[in-house]
Design a protein around this motif. Structure first.
Motif, PDB file in Angstrom:
ATOM      1  N   THR A  49       0.804  -1.232   0.000  1.00 29.76           N
ATOM      2  CA  THR A  49       0.000   0.000   0.000  1.00 29.76           C
ATOM      3  C   THR A  49       0.821   1.259   0.000  1.00 29.76           C
ATOM      4  OG1 THR A  49      -0.585  -0.850   2.168  1.00 29.76           O
ATOM      5  CG2 THR A  49      -2.299   0.345   0.928  1.00 29.76           C
ATOM      6  N   ALA A  53       0.318   4.024  -2.550  1.00 30.34           N
ATOM      7  CA  ALA A  53      -0.167   5.331  -2.102  1.00 30.34           C
ATOM      8  C   ALA A  53       0.780   6.440  -2.558  1.00 30.34           C
ATOM      9  CB  ALA A  53      -0.295   5.353  -0.588  1.00 30.34           C
ATOM     10  N   THR A  59      -4.675   6.623  -0.215  1.00 31.54           N
ATOM     11  CA  THR A  59      -4.215   5.642   0.777  1.00 31.54           C
ATOM     12  C   THR A  59      -5.237   4.569   1.110  1.00 31.54           C
ATOM     13  OG1 THR A  59      -5.042   7.080   2.527  1.00 31.54           O
ATOM     14  CG2 THR A  59      -2.711   7.294   1.947  1.00 31.54           C
ATOM     15  N   TRP A  60      -6.470   4.782   0.720  1.00 35.88           N
ATOM     16  CA  TRP A  60      -7.545   3.856   1.111  1.00 35.88           C
ATOM     17  C   TRP A  60      -7.609   3.742   2.630  1.00 35.88           C
ATOM     18  CZ3 TRP A  60     -10.903   2.088  -2.472  1.00 35.88           C
ATOM     19  CH2 TRP A  60     -10.511   2.201  -3.814  1.00 35.88           C
ATOM     20  N   LEU A  61      -7.343   4.870   3.251  1.00 38.00           N
ATOM     21  CA  LEU A  61      -7.344   4.910   4.702  1.00 38.00           C
ATOM     22  C   LEU A  61      -8.347   5.966   5.155  1.00 38.00           C
ATOM     23  CD1 LEU A  61      -5.522   3.147   6.389  1.00 38.00           C
ATOM     24  CD2 LEU A  61      -3.806   4.957   6.358  1.00 38.00           C
ATOM     25  N   GLY A  94     -13.161  -1.449   0.553  1.00 39.09           N
ATOM     26  CA  GLY A  94     -11.715  -1.508   0.431  1.00 39.09           C
ATOM     27  C   GLY A  94     -10.965  -0.473   1.259  1.00 39.09           C
ATOM     28  N   TYR A  95     -11.679   0.206   2.136  1.00 33.21           N
ATOM     29  CA  TYR A  95     -11.010   1.208   2.968  1.00 33.21           C
ATOM     30  C   TYR A  95     -10.705   0.650   4.357  1.00 33.21           C
ATOM     31  CZ  TYR A  95     -12.235   4.768  -0.471  1.00 33.21           C
ATOM     32  OH  TYR A  95     -12.335   5.512  -1.616  1.00 33.21           O
ATOM     33  N   ASP A  96      -9.572   1.006   4.881  1.00 33.49           N
ATOM     34  CA  ASP A  96      -9.222   0.630   6.239  1.00 33.49           C
ATOM     35  C   ASP A  96      -9.389   1.826   7.158  1.00 33.49           C
ATOM     36  OD1 ASP A  96      -8.672  -1.885   5.472  1.00 33.49           O
ATOM     37  OD2 ASP A  96      -6.503  -1.640   5.412  1.00 33.49           O
ATOM     38  N   VAL A  97      -9.518   1.530   8.428  1.00 38.68           N
ATOM     39  CA  VAL A  97      -9.794   2.582   9.393  1.00 38.68           C
ATOM     40  C   VAL A  97      -8.647   2.739  10.384  1.00 38.68           C
ATOM     41  CG1 VAL A  97     -11.314   3.257  11.277  1.00 38.68           C
ATOM     42  CG2 VAL A  97     -12.279   2.282   9.186  1.00 38.68           C
TER      43      VAL A  97
ATOM     44  N   PHE B  99      -7.400  -0.941  11.995  1.00 40.46           N
ATOM     45  CA  PHE B  99      -8.122  -2.198  12.127  1.00 40.46           C
ATOM     46  C   PHE B  99      -7.730  -3.168  11.026  1.00 40.46           C
ATOM     47  CE2 PHE B  99     -11.128   0.628  14.314  1.00 40.46           C
ATOM     48  CZ  PHE B  99     -11.214  -0.072  15.497  1.00 40.46           C
ATOM     49  N   GLY B 105      -8.894  -4.468  -0.596  1.00 43.65           N
ATOM     50  CA  GLY B 105      -9.521  -3.765  -1.700  1.00 43.65           C
ATOM     51  C   GLY B 105     -10.856  -4.411  -1.975  1.00 43.65           C
ATOM     52  N   TYR B 117      -0.275  -6.239   3.443  1.00 42.18           N
ATOM     53  CA  TYR B 117      -0.736  -5.171   2.561  1.00 42.18           C
ATOM     54  C   TYR B 117      -0.528  -3.803   3.224  1.00 42.18           C
ATOM     55  CZ  TYR B 117      -4.669  -2.345   0.619  1.00 42.18           C
ATOM     56  OH  TYR B 117      -5.470  -1.372   0.097  1.00 42.18           O
ATOM     57  N   ARG B 118      -0.923  -3.708   4.484  1.00 46.29           N
ATOM     58  CA  ARG B 118      -0.754  -2.444   5.187  1.00 46.29           C
ATOM     59  C   ARG B 118       0.650  -2.288   5.754  1.00 46.29           C
ATOM     60  NH1 ARG B 118      -3.579   1.737   3.685  1.00 46.29           N
ATOM     61  NH2 ARG B 118      -5.692   1.061   3.297  1.00 46.29           N
TER      62      ARG B 118
END
Lengths: 338, 338
Positions: A49, A53, A59-61, A94-97, B99, B105, B117-118
């Motif tokens: 990522t 990114a 970033t899908w964050l 597909g988003y992380d938190v 998390f 994705g 991935y992260r």
DNA sequence: CTGAAAGCGCTAACAG
DNA sequence: CTGTTAGCGCTTTCAG
């Protein structure tokens, strides 16, 4: 670490093609696509990522911004449930938190700096202190925001319909014959506190009941201890002419107040009816069980995620800026007909 | 976006020097350091984690892995408090918390893939289903892990001292004169359930009390509903010779059981004494208020963060692999002398 | 349909 | 103490 170069070599193609394949771009033949996926599987490849990114600036964050004042952090049952559903829904897209705080490595920083540092695509605001400079600066930045607690002007919000919920509670008490209805208000620095309080006033007016200042107590935080103090104060203030019912802006406070009233010898609901707000787990296990207003936390979290992601992806939003989630009256045993 | 190149130009030095300054490396004169900071301030520069992570292979990101089974997700009061303190402590060291889920994705993936991935530097495991393949694969990967719920062999764990807590509860009942003590157990698929149950057996043995199978009920999840079923079952099983006290492995279950017993006409604590475990918020507001065992969730979260970060940074750990956090008996009103 | 080359912003040797 | 250079792994024109 295995990279697209490794996969490319294994699959007998170029890194570019591997990249395209993993991004589901058109222009990769089925045959090579398959070869690439097999090679990736074999090598145990996972996209990085950070590299992605860096190249794409995405970033899908999603950041989650909790204010820790007024006992409203992650550990608060209300927010943790919202966060839960928000996180799950975001994951589906597909988003992380990630949690946003006021630190940056070793030093103190602002929320905004932290957001920029992590490069979050959007932020969920769960702060209930309104209009602090800190929050304001992220709201006025480029970063997309959705708030689930405070409705900031011109910002997308997803919040329970506090007015409707209050009216449900109060109409129910009215229906049971109550006319002397007191209100234990949540902190009026919070939107929840304000909206529930103004609905209370609106309700009284609509029924032609005069406001009695003795029937109003404000609390300082969303926590149980406040209920004890509030109950005590209410009793003192209104001793000469006690209310028959109390609309309490938050369950934990209602429960603690109820305990306090009972300790003073009042019977609930025979002497005093009580309605809470929130439908927190505890409210089903008090004696008596608490009649309350349920907030649909799952819906709040999901809608907040949907809204935020649509904003990020530039999709159209067919919804009001200030989206309100309906509440529901949960009748249990803390209210009696007068 | 403003980069170190911009800052370098503004400060009249090279990007390298800017980088060094921001990493607090030695070898930057006070004068240039100051110039760099001023330039950065002026331009509103913030480090880009993605670029940094790409270059250093360190993300300063900690993953949190919650299993959503057995009602043990983020929304569970126990975990949300642990998470809260974990997150705060991690922040003090410059780590952010993200998390971890089973998505990547658009598609389904494994926890391990998601971690890779992260690029998380470490993972907090809060899964209570033991030894699933999913979890196992992250445990046996390179990624540093700390568990706060299940103690996996050869892995660092930070958990409440379930044995000690159980003994505190049981010794208290014994002290009050109880000899017929039943146990409503948490799911025995969880470590908490198992340890509390075996402490119960150990206790009986140590006191020379014979185990009575009629005095044992197992529940299937950490939630209130289970308490109703358990109480009902216990009553049926032991009708001819009821226990005088119940040690219940989890507060919400204890509260629901208590409500059930009272609905059946039993007085608590006069007819039946009850002790719970957890000291969840609700336990202070039931009727009667619940005597229980407090878990120090703040300490669990903090110690988990400390442990994980030490592992990541290769520092020495002066602690057992299986770190146990002491519990505390909270005496309230659900127990009576026999 | 496929690939070569440049670059995202930062850090890490290594020289100076 | 300071700067040059070469990547980190990926995406993105732009040619082929």
């Amino acid at each position: 670490m295995v990279t697209i170069y490794d996969v490319a070599k294994e699959a007998g193609c170029s890194p570019t093609t591997v990249s395209k394949a993993f991004n589901n771009y058109s222009g990769v033949s089925d045959a090579t696509f398959k070869k690439i996926m097999e090679a990736a599987d074999k090598l145990g490849y996972t996209v990085n990522t950070n590299a992605r990114a860096l190249a794409t600036k995405k970033t899908w964050l999603l950041g989650v911004l909790f204010s820790e004042d007024v006992n409203t952090g992650i550990a608060h049952p209300h927010f943790s449930e919202i966060l839960q559903s928000f996180q799950v829904r975001a994951g589906e897209y597909g988003y992380d938190v990630v949690f946003v705080n006021k630190r940056l490595g070793n030093r103190e920083a602002s929320y905004l700096e932290h957001c920029k540092y992590r490069g979050v695509d959007g932020v969920l605001l769960a702060a209930n202190k309104m209009f602090t400079d800190e929050i304001q600066s992220v709201l006025s930045s480029e970063i997309k925001c959705v708030s689930v607690e405070t409705n900031y002007p011109n910002q997308h919000t997803v919040i329970s319909d506090n007015r409707m919920g209050s009216l449900q509670a109060l109409e129910y008490l009215y229906f049971l014959g109550h006319r002397k209805i007191a209100h234990i208000a949540c902190p009026l620095t919070s939107v929840a506190g304000q909206e529930r309080y103004s609905a209370y006033k609106e309700f009284l007016k609509s029924k032609g009941i005069e406001e009695n200042p003795k029937y109003l107590v404000e609390t300082n935080a969303f926590k149980a201890e406040e209920g004890i103090a509030a109950a005590t104060q209410l009793l003192q203030q209104a001793w000469d002419d006690l209310p028959t019912a109390i609309y309490c802006g938050y369950d934990e406070i209602a429960c603690a107040a109820m305990t306090t009233f009972r300790a003073q010898g009042f019977r609930v609901p025979e002497d005093l009816s009580i309605v809470g707000f929130d439908n927190v787990a505890i409210s089903g296990f008090t004696t008596p069980t608490l009649t309350t207003i349920e907030q649909d936390r799952g819906a709040i979290g999901r809608n907040a995620a949907d809204t935020l992601i649509k904003m990020i992806e530039g999709k159209e939003l067919n919804q009001p800026l200030d989206m309100r989630i309906p509440t529901k009256l949960i009748v249990r045993n803390s209210c009696a007909r007068i």
